[in-house]
Design a protein around this motif. Structure first.
Motif, mmCIF file in Angstrom:
data_model
loop_
_atom_site.group_PDB
_atom_site.id
_atom_site.type_symbol
_atom_site.label_atom_id
_atom_site.label_comp_id
_atom_site.label_asym_id
_atom_site.label_seq_id
_atom_site.Cartn_x
_atom_site.Cartn_y
_atom_site.Cartn_z
ATOM 1 N N GLY A 100 -8.449 -3.900 -12.263
ATOM 2 C CA GLY A 100 -8.370 -2.656 -11.511
ATOM 3 C C GLY A 100 -9.671 -1.883 -11.542
ATOM 4 O O GLY A 100 -10.079 -1.289 -10.544
ATOM 5 N N ASP B 208 -0.788 1.389 -6.468
ATOM 6 C CA ASP B 208 -0.887 0.655 -7.730
ATOM 7 C C ASP B 208 -0.630 1.579 -8.915
ATOM 8 O O ASP B 208 0.007 1.194 -9.899
ATOM 9 C CB ASP B 208 -2.266 0.012 -7.868
ATOM 10 C CG ASP B 208 -2.437 -1.199 -6.943
ATOM 11 O OD1 ASP B 208 -1.407 -1.726 -6.479
ATOM 12 O OD2 ASP B 208 -3.588 -1.598 -6.690
ATOM 13 N N ASP C 150 0.805 -1.210 0.000
ATOM 14 C CA ASP C 150 0.000 0.000 0.000
ATOM 15 C C ASP C 150 0.843 1.268 0.000
ATOM 16 O O ASP C 150 0.308 2.368 -0.090
ATOM 17 C CB ASP C 150 -0.912 0.031 1.224
ATOM 18 C CG ASP C 150 -1.981 -1.046 1.169
ATOM 19 O OD1 ASP C 150 -2.390 -1.401 0.055
ATOM 20 O OD2 ASP C 150 -2.388 -1.537 2.233
ATOM 21 N N GLY D 172 -4.099 -7.994 -1.396
ATOM 22 C CA GLY D 172 -5.367 -7.292 -1.453
ATOM 23 C C GLY D 172 -6.566 -8.213 -1.480
ATOM 24 O O GLY D 172 -6.460 -9.438 -1.427
ATOM 25 N N ASP E 191 -13.234 -6.098 -4.211
ATOM 26 C CA ASP E 191 -13.729 -4.977 -3.414
ATOM 27 C C ASP E 191 -15.186 -4.753 -3.807
ATOM 28 O O ASP E 191 -15.484 -4.157 -4.848
ATOM 29 C CB ASP E 191 -12.888 -3.728 -3.698
ATOM 30 C CG ASP E 191 -13.261 -2.560 -2.804
ATOM 31 O OD1 ASP E 191 -14.429 -2.477 -2.392
ATOM 32 O OD2 ASP E 191 -12.379 -1.717 -2.527
ATOM 33 N N GLU F 178 -8.624 -6.682 -6.526
ATOM 34 C CA GLU F 178 -7.284 -6.231 -6.162
ATOM 35 C C GLU F 178 -6.238 -7.339 -6.292
ATOM 36 O O GLU F 178 -5.139 -7.121 -6.817
ATOM 37 C CB GLU F 178 -7.293 -5.693 -4.729
ATOM 38 C CG GLU F 178 -8.183 -4.475 -4.540
ATOM 39 C CD GLU F 178 -8.244 -4.039 -3.100
ATOM 40 O OE1 GLU F 178 -7.601 -4.706 -2.243
ATOM 41 O OE2 GLU F 178 -8.934 -3.045 -2.806
ATOM 42 N N TYR G 170 -5.516 -8.178 -9.853
ATOM 43 C CA TYR G 170 -4.725 -7.082 -10.423
ATOM 44 C C TYR G 170 -3.235 -7.321 -10.180
ATOM 45 O O TYR G 170 -2.404 -7.231 -11.091
ATOM 46 C CB TYR G 170 -5.178 -5.762 -9.793
ATOM 47 C CG TYR G 170 -4.418 -4.522 -10.234
ATOM 48 C CD1 TYR G 170 -4.955 -3.654 -11.169
ATOM 49 C CD2 TYR G 170 -3.168 -4.216 -9.698
ATOM 50 C CE1 TYR G 170 -4.283 -2.513 -11.568
ATOM 51 C CE2 TYR G 170 -2.476 -3.087 -10.090
ATOM 52 C CZ TYR G 170 -3.041 -2.232 -11.022
ATOM 53 O OH TYR G 170 -2.347 -1.107 -11.418
ATOM 54 N N ARG G 171 -2.892 -7.659 -8.931
ATOM 55 C CA ARG G 171 -1.473 -7.826 -8.599
ATOM 56 C C ARG G 171 -0.919 -9.133 -9.149
ATOM 57 O O ARG G 171 0.252 -9.214 -9.536
ATOM 58 C CB ARG G 171 -1.305 -7.741 -7.088
ATOM 59 C CG ARG G 171 -1.628 -6.334 -6.556
ATOM 60 C CD ARG G 171 -1.274 -6.170 -5.087
ATOM 61 N NE ARG G 171 -1.411 -4.775 -4.704
ATOM 62 C CZ ARG G 171 -2.426 -4.259 -4.040
ATOM 63 N NH1 ARG G 171 -3.430 -5.056 -3.689
ATOM 64 N NH2 ARG G 171 -2.478 -2.992 -3.719
ATOM 65 N N SER H 215 -6.123 3.394 -6.338
ATOM 66 C CA SER H 215 -5.021 3.081 -5.430
ATOM 67 C C SER H 215 -3.792 3.859 -5.871
ATOM 68 O O SER H 215 -3.302 3.674 -6.988
ATOM 69 C CB SER H 215 -4.720 1.577 -5.427
ATOM 70 O OG SER H 215 -3.477 1.315 -4.799
ATOM 71 N N GLY I 15 -12.288 -3.679 -9.176
ATOM 72 C CA GLY I 15 -11.943 -3.840 -7.765
ATOM 73 C C GLY I 15 -11.435 -5.207 -7.380
ATOM 74 O O GLY I 15 -11.444 -5.563 -6.206
#
Length: 519
Positions: free
Chosen positions: A462, A368, A250, A400, A404, A467, A470-471, A365, A465
């Motif tokens: 992204g 990100d 973060d 994450g 979300d 997360e 995404y990563r 974010s 949501g």
């Protein structure tokens, strides 16, 4: 101009307000573009070729222009019944704010034959949970008051942490000081009168006192034993922002040394992007349209360009096509589209125009966003790394949430009841296409295909949501760039699992939101 008619029962005052609102809406883009041109032009000046006094004045004008941009945009939005977008992490960074005060007030003090300085105490909090606009108005009024009435050479702002009391911001001058009458009026909470026989109405002190109370602070006036006045704003401990401890993932990365061009016609978005990128120490230049972007690229060198797609005079797609057609090294500069449109048709047009990637708006974010910029310019992106996935350490490394739910719900709310079914259908199609293409790319060890599809997946996940996905997609993209052939299948496995889960979630929402029956 065509006459505006009142609706039945509409009061004349309401009609006049509606007319003014419509007029502001009509001219708001021109006003924002003009402000952006002022700010962008100042940032493109070669300050190293200016004399020290000229640089001081440019700093003053630039700081004032940034403040004016926020005021203008807030006023325009308020006039049409809208509100300024606030990012989830919009604390006021104290150190950055104090630096901006130096730029804004040093030039003004110098022009008046005075000096302005800031003395920073120890153990200052990094963030304040207070409106920068409000604090600017309070401190600005107090500094202006000191510069106006103090004939001596120095006005100082001292910033000190107070044990169990918050923060003290004290403006010290070497003028005649505050009269006992004014100090008594401040203690009684009455309106402030003039400071001296030629001091005017004391409006600055009245404004500062009222605003201080509005933000939960307290303003006191006193005279220093060695002469001069001291106006002290006490901010209570509740204003000291205490963010929760953040995971490594973060923490925004350091973009120091990166020269970033932002082409964005919305002044509010410009302000937000400048603040976000500035907090990561990037050198940012903002322009308001496509032609201004091309002009900036012809006058200065940048490491990356972040380009809005919908812009006046020249669209983002046209800007990227023009840059890629250049015969010089600028043609190879990384360009990333900033857009709310991440579905297939828009995405294919963006990549065809020459984009290296897509970053969805609004920025959800900061960390990100910063890592994505580092990835596009070829720098190490920090967390996450392939080793984190290979260790099956997804939880410990802070990858994450799987999804979300609030962000996903907000996306559907933006689409509305009529648009949500189509959005969900298109998401299903796009995510399914990515899954098929990645399966094929991993099976064939096709690095180009893997990189292309992970770029798409990063944008899609992204936006909705997802997360962790995404990563994971970011990690797989990094591994493909580093040609880690032996690790691709292992890195793809958790990514594929989350992708399948997201497809199932979207399908479930689509079943609950069928498209309307065509009549």
């Amino acid at each position: 101009m065509a006459e505006r008619f009142m609706a039945p029962g509409q009061a004349p005052d309401a009609a006049r307000f509606a007319t003014r609102s419509d007029t502001l809406q009509l001219f708001s883009h021109d006003i924002r573009s003009a402000m952006s041109d002022v700010i962008g032009g100042l940032r493109l000046l070669d300050r190293h070729r200016l004399a020290p006094e000229e640089r001081l004045q440019i700093d003053r004008v630039q700081a004032a222009a940034d403040t004016l941009a926020g005021l203008v945009d807030g006023a325009l939005l308020a006039a049409v019944g809208d509100r300024l977008f606030q990012h989830e992490e919009q604390w006021l960074a104290l150190d950055d704010w104090l630096t901006s005060l130096v730029g804004r007030w040093s030039g003004r003090a110098h022009a008046a034959g005075r000096d302005f300085a800031i003395a920073r105490g120890h153990d200052l909090p990094p963030f304040l949970s207070v409106s920068q606009l409000m604090l600017d108005r309070i401190i600005g009024n107090l500094i202006a008051n000191a510069l106006l009435h103090a004939p001596a050479t120095l006005v100082t702002l001292r910033v000190a942490a107070l044990p169990d009391q918050g923060l003290a911001l004290t403006i010290r001058d070497h003028g005649p000081g505050f009269s006992p009458q004014i100090q008594a009026l401040m203690r009684d909470g009455s309106e402030i009168g003039p400071r001296g026989p030629h001091a005017g109405a004391g409006l600055g002190l009245r404004i500062a006192a009222g605003l201080s109370a509005e933000i939960g602070g307290r303003l006191t006036l006193a005279n220093h034993p060695d002469g001069g006045g001291e106006a002290c704003l006490i901010l209570t401990p509740s204003i000291i922002a205490t963010p929760q401890p953040r995971r490594d993932s973060d923490v925004p990365p350091d973009l120091g040394g990166l020269r970033i061009l932002v082409a964005e016609d919305n002044l509010t978005n410009q302000t937000i992007l400048r603040q976000i990128l500035g907090r990561m120490r990037a050198d940012v230049t903002c322009v308001a349209d496509g032609l201004a972007a091309l002009d900036a690229l012809s006058r200065a060198a940048f490491d990356i360009a972040l380009i809005d797609i919908e812009m006046p005079r020249l669209s983002g797609l046209e800007v990227m096509q023009s840059v890629r057609a250049r015969p010089d090294a600028v043609a190879a500069m990384p360009m990333v589209a900033l857009t709310a449109y991440v579905l297939r048709d828009n995405r294919e047009a963006i990549y065809a125009a020459g984009a290296d990637g897509i970053i969805g708006k609004p920025i959800s974010s900061v960390a990100d966003f910063g890592r994505a910029i580092l990835r596009y310019v070829g720098r190490p992106t920090g967390l996450p790394e392939p080793e984190d996935v290979l260790r099956d350490d997804l939880g410990a490394t802070g990858f994450g949430k799987v999804l979300d739910q609030d962000r996903f719900a907000a996306l559907l709310a933006v689409a509305g009841d009529d648009g949500a079914p189509e959005l969900l259908m298109r998401l299903q199609e796009d995510l399914g296409a990515v899954l098929t293409a990645l399966d094929r790319g991993i099976a064939n060890a096709d690095l180009a295909e893997i990189r292309n599809q992970t770029h798409i997946l990063i944008a899609l996940s992204g936006a909705v949501g997802a997360e962790r996905l995404y990563r994971l997609a970011e990690v797989l993209n990094i591994a493909a760039k580093r040609r880690r052939m032996d690790d691709l299948a292992a890195l793809y496995a958790p990514c594929r699992s989350d992708l399948q889960g997201l497809i199932a979630t979207v399908a479930a929402h689509a079943a609950r939101n069928p498209p309307p029956i065509q009549k």
